[in-house]
Every structure is written in structure tokens, then in C-alpha cells.
Design an enzyme around this catalytic site. Sequence first.
Site: not given
Ligand code: FE2
Length: 424
Positions: A56, A58, A151, A209, A212, A308, A314
Site C-alpha cells: 500500500h 502512494h 481520492q 481504502h 479509514e 502508505d 500526509w
Molecule cells: Fe493510502
Amino acid sequence: MDLVIRNATLPDGSQGMDIAIESERIAAVGRALPIHGRQEIDAAGDLVTPPFVDAHFHMDAALSYGLPRVNSSGTLLEGIALWGELKPSLTQEALVERAMQYCDWAVARGLLAIRSHVDVCDDRLLAVEALLHVKARVAPYLDLQLVAFPQDGLLRSRSALSNLKRAIALGVDVVGGIPHFERTMADGAESIRLLCEFAAEKGLRVDMHCDESDDPLSRHIEILAYHAQRLGMQGRVTGSHLTSMHSMDNYYVSKLLPLIREAGVAAIANPLINITLQGRHDAYPKRRGMTRVPELLAAGIDVAFGHDCVMDPWYSLGSGDMLEVAHMGLHVAQMTGQDAMHACFLAVTETPARILGLQGYGLTPGCHADLVILDASSTIEAIRLRAARRFVIRRGNIVSQAPAAQAKLSLPGRPEQVDFRLYR
Ligand code: FE2
């Protein structure tokens, strides 16, 4: 033989093993193999493992830290807003350059397979085209699997569904989703139905996802398991994050886990990100917010740990080290028993390889000769030390080398120790 690795310790604990490689594949594994290699490496009892796999990630956002500004609150929602600010100024060149740089880091860390979500809520599909280009360029040394990720919400964002279908047509591998970000629980459920039916029709895997949040009433994993079961997609569907499960009612979870198992749905926790982003609305005590990893494993469900984020809107830290990910997962889940610690190593190697459907992954004859020699003598020591990757081997060729952890100590009152091998 093209290459023979001598005196290896394997992840299952077997010692003194030789691994013979011929024509990009593992030809034989055994003790004191009576075989000559044109090249030989003495592992000297060190751990030799199939490569790390990140289930996982991005990659379209990776290494963009500080662009156009930093996330001042450090929250998930400010991160999503920040990514929205960054998107209009993205260029394909910059996306490719950052992704290529990250793939170099990954190889040096023995991370040779990555499943990356790619945002499809940009009508230009700039990130999709950039990462498809990167996927082709890195293919000789790294398996990059892409997930079409809406997203901004499949139903919440005007053109997300058509963009997602365009991305799949261009060559993106997996169908993604974000049901907890849709406008209502009902829209979340509808997005799961639409996406699973599309994936089933196309014969594709699904990785969403899912839940979350810290909302104990978020129920999208139940819907995902329902559609996976209904559409006969066992073994091809994954729920990523599942953080709300941390906060769910215990009785409900006791009903939910067998449903996930029966549907053949896998789970991916992202320990570094879950522990920093969840529980933000809590006063003390603060919830940890990672999904119930030991309970999922005990129910017979595949659980992988993902990275991630690395230096993005993030998360400002990270370096592509899946042992750091396993280390955090072990702590957050309190998986400190011997078997549990070993399971954390499998959560960044074998299990994500199964979730991605990687062919030829493993340490048996016939598998790809993709191997990592670590500066550690066991899987648990590898996690403890976040051990150096002495050799990273792809299809029988050494693609990265690094020194073992060493120091030259000069201590008052004590003889100098040169090449002191640290921590072992
Ligand atoms: Fe993610």
C-alpha cells in the site's frame, strides 16, 4: 550455476543453506550443495529472504513534502486538502522524477515490489500517465502495480468513475475506492457495488481504502466482503486501513471477522500512518487507530503492513524501509511474542506478495532469483536492527550493495576496536 549464495539462514530458521541460481531463477536450495557458481557470495549465516513487498503506497505523492506548503496540523483531512492544492501544479516530469528517485530508494532497501494507488480525480490523468511510464521503466528491477484510486470520492467527484475506467483502459492494474469519503454511508456502499462489479466484469483485483476513520459505526468492510463473496472474487479483494475496526463494538467484530475470512478478503494496515493520523479527535486516552491485526490473523485472514506515505502531504518522514514499517506495526499491535514478531516480518514479505498476486515469488526452486541478504541472523533480529541490506539481488543480478552496521570506537581507557560490528 551463475550465482551460488553459501551458508544462508532462511526466514523459516533453517541454517547453513546454499541457494543456487541459474538463468534468473532459483535452481536449488539445500545444505552444502555440490555445485560450483561462476560467482559465489558467502552469507556467513546471515538471513537471506525474498524481497520486501509494499502492498500500500502512494507514489504520485511521494517525496513532495513541502509542496506547495507543509501540513501544519498533520491531519488526514488537511493532507487531502493539501494534495488538492498541489494537484493543479503537478507536471509529468516532476512526477516521474520523484517516483524514479523513490524506486531507487526502494531497491536499496530490498523493496522490489510496490502496489501504488494513483489518483484518478484529475481529468488530465497526469499522474496515471506518469506512473505507467515509471512502471515500464523500472520493470527490469522493480514490480510496480497500480491501483486506480478516486481520492476525492467515486460519487462525490464528478468525473471520477469515467476517469477510473479510462485509467484501467490505459493499463492500470487494480480497482480502488474510498467509500468512507463519499457523502453518505449509502453512497459509500453504492461506490463499493459499482467498483466491485466493474472489477469482476474486467477480471481485475480490488483494493479499497476502507473505513479509514475512528468511526465505530463505519461498516464499509462488511459491504466489501459481501460483494467479494457475491461476485466470486475470493482472494482478489483487499480492504486497506480498516482503522474503524479498532473502535468497533467487540460483539460486531466477532461477527465481522468470519465474514471477511469467508469472502477471502485480505487486510492491509499502515502502522506508521495509522498511528499518526487516527485518534486525532480524542482527548486522553487516545485510541491507537490501527486495525485489529492479531485478531484478523487469528481468524485466518491475510494481513500485510504497508508504508502508505513517504515525505508527502500526509507524512513528513519515511525512507522506503519496510523493516521500519514492520517495527512500528509490531509495537502498535503489541505483537511481541516470538511467533507474532515473525508474523510481522511475513507482513512485509510473503503476505503482500500473495495479496499482489506476484508470480514466482519465494525461496523454492523455480522461483525468480530475487533475494535480499540482510545484516541479521533472523527475521526478528532484522526487525530489531532495521538491518542493512548487504546485497539486493534481482533476477540473479546484484542491484544494490551496502556495508554492514559498523563503527570505529575510540573509547577513553579502552583499547581501540576497529570494525566493531554493531548490535549483534
Ligand atoms: Fe493510502
